[in-house]
Write a protein that holds these residues in place. Sequence first.
Motif, mmCIF file in Angstrom:
data_model
loop_
_atom_site.group_PDB
_atom_site.id
_atom_site.type_symbol
_atom_site.label_atom_id
_atom_site.label_comp_id
_atom_site.label_asym_id
_atom_site.label_seq_id
_atom_site.Cartn_x
_atom_site.Cartn_y
_atom_site.Cartn_z
ATOM 1 N N LYS A 191 -69.298 -13.297 22.052
ATOM 2 C CA LYS A 191 -68.652 -14.374 22.207
ATOM 3 C C LYS A 191 -67.853 -14.020 23.680
ATOM 4 O O LYS A 191 -67.716 -14.533 24.724
ATOM 5 C CB LYS A 191 -67.691 -14.913 21.344
ATOM 6 C CG LYS A 191 -68.237 -16.242 20.199
ATOM 7 C CD LYS A 191 -67.296 -16.094 19.191
ATOM 8 C CE LYS A 191 -66.557 -17.328 19.679
ATOM 9 N NZ LYS A 191 -65.832 -17.852 18.389
ATOM 10 N N LYS A 192 -67.280 -12.907 23.317
ATOM 11 C CA LYS A 192 -66.311 -12.075 24.484
ATOM 12 C C LYS A 192 -67.192 -11.878 25.858
ATOM 13 O O LYS A 192 -66.926 -11.908 26.885
ATOM 14 C CB LYS A 192 -65.624 -10.826 24.017
ATOM 15 C CG LYS A 192 -64.641 -10.542 25.027
ATOM 16 C CD LYS A 192 -63.897 -9.302 24.385
ATOM 17 C CE LYS A 192 -62.932 -8.646 25.174
ATOM 18 N NZ LYS A 192 -62.379 -7.401 24.715
ATOM 19 N N ASP A 193 -68.400 -11.081 25.320
ATOM 20 C CA ASP A 193 -69.409 -10.552 26.571
ATOM 21 C C ASP A 193 -69.948 -11.866 27.178
ATOM 22 O O ASP A 193 -70.100 -11.979 28.483
ATOM 23 C CB ASP A 193 -70.485 -9.897 25.850
ATOM 24 C CG ASP A 193 -71.183 -9.105 26.890
ATOM 25 O OD1 ASP A 193 -70.648 -8.196 27.661
ATOM 26 O OD2 ASP A 193 -72.570 -9.222 26.862
ATOM 27 N N THR A 194 -70.421 -12.805 26.456
ATOM 28 C CA THR A 194 -71.135 -14.095 27.073
ATOM 29 C C THR A 194 -70.163 -15.263 27.709
ATOM 30 O O THR A 194 -70.683 -16.106 28.314
ATOM 31 C CB THR A 194 -72.245 -14.566 26.398
ATOM 32 O OG1 THR A 194 -71.787 -14.902 25.246
ATOM 33 C CG2 THR A 194 -73.177 -13.519 25.728
ATOM 34 N N ASP A 197 -69.960 -19.691 22.649
ATOM 35 C CA ASP A 197 -70.066 -19.903 21.132
ATOM 36 C C ASP A 197 -71.230 -19.980 20.635
ATOM 37 O O ASP A 197 -72.335 -20.407 21.331
ATOM 38 C CB ASP A 197 -68.979 -21.072 20.629
ATOM 39 C CG ASP A 197 -68.345 -20.951 19.369
ATOM 40 O OD1 ASP A 197 -68.777 -19.652 18.622
ATOM 41 O OD2 ASP A 197 -67.767 -21.704 18.938
ATOM 42 N N TYR A 198 -71.363 -19.478 19.366
ATOM 43 C CA TYR A 198 -72.714 -19.643 18.664
ATOM 44 C C TYR A 198 -72.632 -20.087 17.239
ATOM 45 O O TYR A 198 -71.478 -20.020 16.826
ATOM 46 C CB TYR A 198 -73.179 -18.129 18.373
ATOM 47 C CG TYR A 198 -73.507 -17.274 19.741
ATOM 48 C CD1 TYR A 198 -74.719 -17.247 20.378
ATOM 49 C CD2 TYR A 198 -72.391 -16.582 20.274
ATOM 50 C CE1 TYR A 198 -74.903 -16.683 21.575
ATOM 51 C CE2 TYR A 198 -72.639 -15.932 21.618
ATOM 52 C CZ TYR A 198 -73.871 -15.737 22.152
ATOM 53 O OH TYR A 198 -73.944 -15.066 23.233
ATOM 54 N N GLU A 202 -78.223 -18.990 15.322
ATOM 55 C CA GLU A 202 -78.089 -18.598 16.497
ATOM 56 C C GLU A 202 -77.135 -17.448 16.805
ATOM 57 O O GLU A 202 -76.921 -16.666 17.585
ATOM 58 C CB GLU A 202 -78.192 -19.318 17.677
ATOM 59 C CG GLU A 202 -76.900 -20.395 17.853
ATOM 60 C CD GLU A 202 -76.746 -20.900 19.267
ATOM 61 O OE1 GLU A 202 -75.519 -21.477 19.215
ATOM 62 O OE2 GLU A 202 -77.722 -21.017 20.006
ATOM 63 N N ASP A 203 -76.351 -17.286 15.789
ATOM 64 C CA ASP A 203 -75.242 -16.509 15.617
ATOM 65 C C ASP A 203 -75.790 -15.248 15.645
ATOM 66 O O ASP A 203 -76.746 -14.818 15.041
ATOM 67 C CB ASP A 203 -74.487 -16.543 14.419
ATOM 68 C CG ASP A 203 -73.335 -15.798 14.164
ATOM 69 O OD1 ASP A 203 -73.328 -14.481 14.525
ATOM 70 O OD2 ASP A 203 -72.121 -16.218 13.778
ATOM 71 N N PRO A 204 -75.398 -14.162 16.467
ATOM 72 C CA PRO A 204 -75.969 -12.673 16.797
ATOM 73 C C PRO A 204 -75.742 -12.058 15.529
ATOM 74 O O PRO A 204 -76.511 -11.112 15.254
ATOM 75 C CB PRO A 204 -75.241 -12.271 17.887
ATOM 76 C CG PRO A 204 -74.528 -13.507 18.627
ATOM 77 C CD PRO A 204 -74.360 -14.357 17.860
ATOM 78 N N GLY A 205 -74.533 -12.161 14.814
ATOM 79 C CA GLY A 205 -74.367 -11.473 13.763
ATOM 80 C C GLY A 205 -75.208 -11.750 12.557
ATOM 81 O O GLY A 205 -75.861 -10.968 12.179
#
Length: 333
Positions: A191-194, A197-198, A202-205
Amino acid sequence: MAKTLLEQLRTMTTVVADTGDIDAIEKVKPQDATTNPSLITAAAQMPQYQQIVDDTLLEAKKTVGEDASDEEVAKEAFKHLAIAFGKKILKVIPGRVSTEVDARLSYDSEKTMQQARDIIKLYEAAGVSKDRILIKIASTWEGIKAAEQLEKEGIHCNLTLLFGIHQAVACAEAKVTLISPFVGRILDWYKKDTGRDYQGAEDPGVQSVTTIYNYYKHFGYKTVVMGASFRNIGEIRELAGSDLLTISPNLLHELESVQEELPRKLDPEKAKSLSIEKINIDKETFEKMHAADRMAHDKLKEGIEGFSKALETLEQLLAKRVAEISDKAVAAK
């Protein structure tokens, strides 16, 4: 009557409470519990646990000697305090508790092993079998190698601060009992890098833990996956079916308050049929993959620093409390 999300989750996943608050654990009745320095620090400041803290400090003072400084007593007391909370937690859960090695030892295999053995000895002296304990160690190369040796000695390990597939593969090859990939902290980084929100799948975690789970089940590793550090129940829904999930009391209560269908998302049988490439890991490959994975590199470093800082805060609190107890004892004479 429709079942709650928590009831359904428990049919496919072992639910673990992520807290040092014994009262909260009694309310949510998890199978296992896991703590870390931040959670122990928070619990140690709650009035209802003041007696545990004071008793532990007096015990630590006996161990290091009456002439020891308040700081030396506090340093010794951390280990005893984590075990004091662990023992209390084990009285209210049927399963295992995770107790963490000092995060400041994360890059020292020998000292990590030494402290892990000390923790087990202290539990055994209190009549607690080592089968009910998981030693929590950061997933550095040195931490993983320490865990590999400890597992050979029958000491079960929980490898924490795990963010990348290279860490997961190294843990599986080292035959560790359990890993704790950090779902929410991965999301935080992206979230901080891009700047976006996800949600949901699609949540990277969520994607990271799904990849690790499928890799383990596909290749038949015995190491189990315990998703950790959740930001919302959407992440938990997406990982229904994981071997274990460690969840904070507030999210456990939220899962208990929702009555909706919870489909299974992670399945060992489905994982076996996937096409997955095997990764051969050694120290050089691990370090190369770690350096190339900005998120894993950043979050591991930040996690170790955060847990180390929590320990320092706890040691300062304990040193202050030792001084207060000593002053009271002097005044009472």
